[in-house]
Structures are given as C-alpha cells and as structure tokens.
Design an enzyme around this catalytic site. Structure first.
Site, PDB file in Angstrom:
ATOM      1  N   ARG A  45       0.908  -0.909   0.454  1.00 24.36           N
ATOM      2  CA  ARG A  45       0.303   0.454   0.184  1.00 24.36           C
ATOM      3  C   ARG A  45       1.014   1.384   0.056  1.00 24.36           C
ATOM      4  NH1 ARG A  45      -4.256   0.681   4.020  1.00 24.36           N
ATOM      5  NH2 ARG A  45      -5.895   2.364   2.851  1.00 24.36           N
ATOM      6  N   GLY A  50       6.144   1.011   5.738  1.00 24.19           N
ATOM      7  CA  GLY A  50       6.978   0.023   4.902  1.00 24.19           C
ATOM      8  C   GLY A  50       7.325   0.821   3.267  1.00 24.19           C
ATOM      9  N   CYS A  51       6.081  -0.052   2.694  1.00 22.41           N
ATOM     10  CA  CYS A  51       5.946   0.751   2.064  1.00 22.41           C
ATOM     11  C   CYS A  51       7.040   2.103   0.976  1.00 22.41           C
ATOM     12  CB  CYS A  51       4.793   0.853   1.134  1.00 22.41           C
ATOM     13  SG  CYS A  51       3.835  -0.721   1.603  1.00 22.41           S
ATOM     14  N   THR A  52       7.003   3.439   2.259  1.00 20.78           N
ATOM     15  CA  THR A  52       7.131   4.235   1.848  1.00 20.78           C
ATOM     16  C   THR A  52       8.830   4.280   1.968  1.00 20.78           C
ATOM     17  OG1 THR A  52       5.283   5.737   2.694  1.00 20.78           O
ATOM     18  CG2 THR A  52       7.228   6.638   2.017  1.00 20.78           C
ATOM     19  N   ALA A  55      10.465   2.297  -1.172  1.00 19.14           N
ATOM     20  CA  ALA A  55      10.117   3.531  -2.095  1.00 19.14           C
ATOM     21  C   ALA A  55      11.449   4.446  -2.634  1.00 19.14           C
ATOM     22  CB  ALA A  55       8.674   3.648  -2.521  1.00 19.14           C
TER      23      ALA A  55
END
Length: 161
Positions: A45, A50-52, A55
């Site tokens: 998401r 974590g995804c930030t 990325a």
C-alpha cells in the site's frame, strides 16, 4: 477462495505479461521494456511506513539502476490517483502501476493469506522479481524486507553482469 493455490512464478519461466495504468493513467505493458532488465516489485500500500521506506530506497538508488539499464516498476492495488500523490510526495522517479483488479498481483502469486495480530486476511505479500531482457524471470525474492530490497537487488544485478 481458490487463491491459496497462487504460487510465485519460478526462475526461468516467462514473466506473466500485464498492461496496467501508471500514476498518470497511461497504460504500461511489461512487453514494452523488452531489451532491458526489469525490477518488478509488488508492495501492499502507498504511504504506509514500510512501503514508503522501500519506495524511497529504490528512489535513492535510481541512478545506479539506470546505469545498469534496469527499469524499476512498483505495483500495488492502489488507485492511479493514490500512486500520483505517493510519487509526488516522495519524488519517486520510477513507474508505479495500479492493479485494483489484481491482474498482475495474482499472475505473480503475491496475493496471499496474511496474518496480522491473529487476524487472517488476503493481501499483497511484498515480493520482488527480476525479469531479464527477454522477458524471463531471472530472480525471485519472496517476502522481502522493505529496508533492504533495493540494496539486495542492486547487489544481485552487479554480480549478475
């Protein structure tokens, strides 16, 4: 649900083809990157911690990936509008594709049962695939850690040259 049988494509298999919209709504196909290595990373998401971090790590290493003629593509089930905000907020220089219908997510076997605080639900298991210049899966990195994926992929690509 019938999705439990989803398994990750294996090394040496033809990478499942897909055509999905990017953050601008423009359709992008895996086939359009023939002749380049593609780092395909699936994540749960936009704008989650974590995804930030994941990325941003790919963004920081973006130039190195470009020098190796490797393309980075992030895929989640978020909307194109969400991807656009996410990319702008963190200055992400690579392609983010929207897969709300789970077309590529299921084709790559990353839609799996997940447990969080004892609750079982279906979701995207953070996974990365390296697709070679001919569209064949060269490496599969299942259940990756958001903080180390970019470095792990770079190290692999440097060793694979």
């Amino acid at each position: 649900m019938g999705l439990e049988t989803n398994k990750l494509p294996e090394v040496g298999a033809k990478a499942p083809e897909f055509t999905l919209p990017d953050s601008e709504g423009k359709l992008v196909s895996l086939a359009s990157f023939a002749g380049k290595k593609v780092v395909l990373y699936f994540y749960p998401r936009d704008n989650t911690p974590g995804c930030t971090r994941q990325a941003c790590a790919f963004a920081e290493a973006f130039e190195e990936f470009q020098q190796m003629d490797a393309v980075i593509i992030g895929i989640s089930k978020d909307s194109t509008a969400s991807h656009k905000r996410f990319a702008e907020k963190y200055s992400l220089p690579f392609v983010l594709l929207s897969d709300p219908e789970l077309t590529a997510i299921q084709a790559y076997g990353v839609w799996q049962e997940k447990k969080l605080y004892g609750k079982v639900s279906m979701g995207v298991v953070r996974s990365t695939f390296i697709v070679d210049e001919k569209g064949v899966i060269e490496k599969v990195i299942p259940k990756v850690k958001p903080d180390t994926t970019a470095a792990e992929v770079l190290d692999y690509l440097k060793g694979a040259e």
